[in-house]
Design a protein around this motif. Structure first.
Motif, PDB file in Angstrom:
ATOM      1  N   PHE A   1      -8.505  12.700 -31.680  1.00 56.41           N
ATOM      2  CA  PHE A   1      -9.270  11.806 -30.785  1.00 56.41           C
ATOM      3  C   PHE A   1     -10.456  11.760 -30.000  1.00 56.41           C
ATOM      4  CE2 PHE A   1      -6.579   9.414 -32.629  1.00 56.41           C
ATOM      5  CZ  PHE A   1      -6.402   8.303 -31.973  1.00 56.41           C
ATOM      6  N   THR A   2     -10.884  11.010 -29.673  1.00 60.14           N
ATOM      7  CA  THR A   2     -12.329  11.511 -28.639  1.00 60.14           C
ATOM      8  C   THR A   2     -12.517  10.877 -26.853  1.00 60.14           C
ATOM      9  OG1 THR A   2     -13.552   9.197 -29.300  1.00 60.14           O
ATOM     10  CG2 THR A   2     -14.342  11.507 -30.312  1.00 60.14           C
ATOM     11  N   THR A   3     -11.190   9.779 -26.474  1.00 59.17           N
ATOM     12  CA  THR A   3     -10.938   9.784 -25.404  1.00 59.17           C
ATOM     13  C   THR A   3      -9.676   8.909 -24.833  1.00 59.17           C
ATOM     14  OG1 THR A   3     -11.541   7.726 -25.671  1.00 59.17           O
ATOM     15  CG2 THR A   3     -13.083   9.074 -24.857  1.00 59.17           C
ATOM     16  N   THR A   4      -9.173   8.837 -23.845  1.00 60.35           N
ATOM     17  CA  THR A   4      -8.133   7.819 -24.040  1.00 60.35           C
ATOM     18  C   THR A   4      -8.367   7.670 -22.378  1.00 60.35           C
ATOM     19  OG1 THR A   4      -5.847   8.720 -22.574  1.00 60.35           O
ATOM     20  CG2 THR A   4      -6.908   9.706 -21.643  1.00 60.35           C
ATOM     21  N   SER A   5      -7.331   6.509 -22.384  1.00 63.66           N
ATOM     22  CA  SER A   5      -7.248   5.436 -21.274  1.00 63.66           C
ATOM     23  C   SER A   5      -5.800   5.570 -20.160  1.00 63.66           C
ATOM     24  CB  SER A   5      -6.793   4.164 -22.423  1.00 63.66           C
ATOM     25  OG  SER A   5      -5.166   4.419 -22.361  1.00 63.66           O
ATOM     26  N   ASP A   6      -5.977   7.411 -20.783  1.00 62.70           N
ATOM     27  CA  ASP A   6      -4.412   7.376 -19.686  1.00 62.70           C
ATOM     28  C   ASP A   6      -5.175   8.699 -18.598  1.00 62.70           C
ATOM     29  OD1 ASP A   6      -2.109   7.853 -18.319  1.00 62.70           O
ATOM     30  OD2 ASP A   6      -1.547   9.420 -19.099  1.00 62.70           O
ATOM     31  N   LEU A   7      -5.538   8.172 -16.842  1.00 63.85           N
ATOM     32  CA  LEU A   7      -6.199   9.195 -15.767  1.00 63.85           C
ATOM     33  C   LEU A   7      -4.759  10.010 -15.821  1.00 63.85           C
ATOM     34  CD1 LEU A   7      -7.221   5.548 -13.879  1.00 63.85           C
ATOM     35  CD2 LEU A   7      -8.830   6.933 -15.406  1.00 63.85           C
ATOM     36  N   ALA A   8      -3.723   9.951 -15.979  1.00 66.81           N
ATOM     37  CA  ALA A   8      -2.915  11.011 -15.331  1.00 66.81           C
ATOM     38  C   ALA A   8      -3.316  12.439 -16.713  1.00 66.81           C
ATOM     39  CB  ALA A   8      -1.468  11.081 -16.031  1.00 66.81           C
TER      40      ALA A   8
END
Length: 458
Positions: free
Chosen positions: A203-210
């Motif tokens: 995967f290239t990105t995440t929505s999870d800021l933590a």
């Protein structure tokens, strides 16, 4: 949900992606109670019997891959190293154990000074594995090694399951970017680990800021349906978002009527609109229609992002669709139907006495029902064919054959209790991509099948 690295102008990205390094060193509380009660009662009994200090070798492996899977992915190794470092019985932990009378005072005294001082070897994180692969080997006294069983398995089983699902999804995506967006579908701490594992798997990105904060994974995001519903009209919502985030933003176009929303999106943002997101409906049909409409409106460079309960099969079904990126949540963070890898942590060798020079004796459980194991301290190597493609996972005890000497898989991670092999997360991610590429082509097929290469014991 926006996405980085889709060719959007810099000013239109909703989050500046970090470099995916080894991660921010965030303070971690003691991991000593991430264990099972019986680990401590075994310790107490072994201390009393005088066998606790016998040199021992434990190995992590799985007897089989999840049904239909052709390879596994090693993930969570870096988190295991953190957990071992933080496996400390502080005053609060010891007080809890004393109050509950889990173990006696002599054992509590021993635990108060616990520091893992042994060695850990393992497959490099991101590597692939197969049934019987000695994914991790933990060596030291029985007492110090047995306590790590639960936390090691907890991490490796979860992270490897998510990474395997991510890897299959990445293969199905065929190079199109993937956004991890499953935080709301799992435990809040598991979500951070899942994001890390998904990044390892491709995967290239995440929505999870933590996850972005802790591990440096690029984070993205724009707006949800609630933002559109907040405003008096869809046009007002789009205008507010574009004025705040720029024309390169991603507009969600399926709150009401998709065709009208796409028209309004281009009217508000112009042909510089970064992307539109589709979160419902027949994604294959809708994506084609939206692409035709965007092109007709002059927004030929506007990207299309699809979400909505995707898994590797849904992603593969969209291979011919004009989709530029996928957002995946529930199925990813739950291992796409296989939330664990069934890894076990077994004693495979131990000394006959506490004498450091006492030789190791292979030991193994003998059982019916498929729960047998192979004793002995093992090495592993991957044999390649004449084209450089993997053809067998070779696992053995004793000397390594000369022809496999440079193909060994285990590397030392901890030496004398000190972590010696921490890696940037991007290195791990690249390793997985390379390892998967060296498997036979059938490894990436989504149809059910056996492990793509056999495990041979020598």
């Amino acid at each position: 949900m926006g996405v980085a690295d889709l060719g959007l102008p810099e000013e239109g990205r909703e989050a500046l992606p970090h470099k995916g390094g080894g991660g921010r060193r965030v303070g971690v509380p003691s991991t000593a109670l991430f264990t099972d009660h019986y680990e401590l009662t075994m310790l107490q009994a072994a201390l009393r019997a005088g066998t606790a200090e016998r040199r021992s070798v434990f190995e992590v492996f799985t007897r089989r891959l999840p049904d239909g899977r052709r390879y596994g992915v090693v993930a969570g190794t870096g988190r295991v190293l953190d957990a071992v470092e933080n496996f400390r019985f502080d005053a609060g932990v010891l007080g809890f154990l004393r109050e509950r009378r889990v173990v006696d005072d002599e054992t509590l005294d021993w635990l108060a000074g616990y520091r893992f001082s042994g060695d850990i070897w393992g497959y490099p994180e991101g590597e692939v594995y197969f049934p019987g692969s000695p994914i991790m080997r933990v060596e030291g006294s029985f007492a110090e090694c047995v306590l790590l069983e639960t936390v090691v398995l907890s991490i490796l089983n979860h992270d490897s399951a998510v990474a395997a699902a991510a890897s299959r999804m990445a293969s199905a995506a065929g190079g199109r970017p993937l956004i991890e967006m499953g935080a709301r579908r799992t435990h809040e701490l598991a979500a951070v680990a899942a994001s890390r594992a998904a990044y390892v798997g491709g995967f290239t990105t995440t929505s999870d800021l933590a996850a972005g904060f802790r591990y440096g994974i690029p984070t993205v995001g724009t707006s949800a349906h609630a933002f559109t519903l907040l405003h008096d009209s869809e046009q007002d919502a789009f205008r507010a978002q574009v004025e705040s985030l720029g024309r390169g933003t991603t507009l969600l176009v399926d709150t009401y009527d998709v065709t009208e929303a796409v028209r309004l999106a281009v009217e508000v943002a112009g042909p510089e609109l970064g992307a539109v997101r589709i979160d419902s409906g027949d994604l294959l049909l809708v994506a084609h229609r939206v692409r035709q409409q965007l092109d007709a409106l002059g927004a030929s460079h506007t990207k299309i992002i699809v979400t909505s309960d995707l898994d590797e099969y849904a992603i593969a079904s969209l291979a011919a669709a004009p989709v530029d990126a996928y957002g995946v949540g529930t199925r990813l963070v739950t291992g796409s139907g296989h939330p664990t890898c069934s890894m076990v942590y077994k004693l495979v060798a131990r000394a006959e006495s506490a004498d450091p020079k006492a030789p190791l004796v292979p030991v193994a459980k003998k059982s019916t029902g498929g729960k047998t194991s192979v004793g002995g301290r093992k090495w592993a190597a991957r044999r390649l064919d004449e084209h450089g493609v993997a053809e067998a996972e070779v696992v053995g005890i004793g000397p390594v054959p000369d022809e496999l000497a440079d193909r060994q898989l285990l590397v030392q991670l901890v030496k004398g209790g000190e972590v010696i092999s921490r890696e940037p997360l991007d290195v791990v991610r690249d390793r997985h991509a390379a390892a998967r590429a060296n498997l036979p082509l059938s490894a990436t097929q989504l149809s059910r099948g056996e492990p793509v290469i056999p495990t041979e014991y020598v």
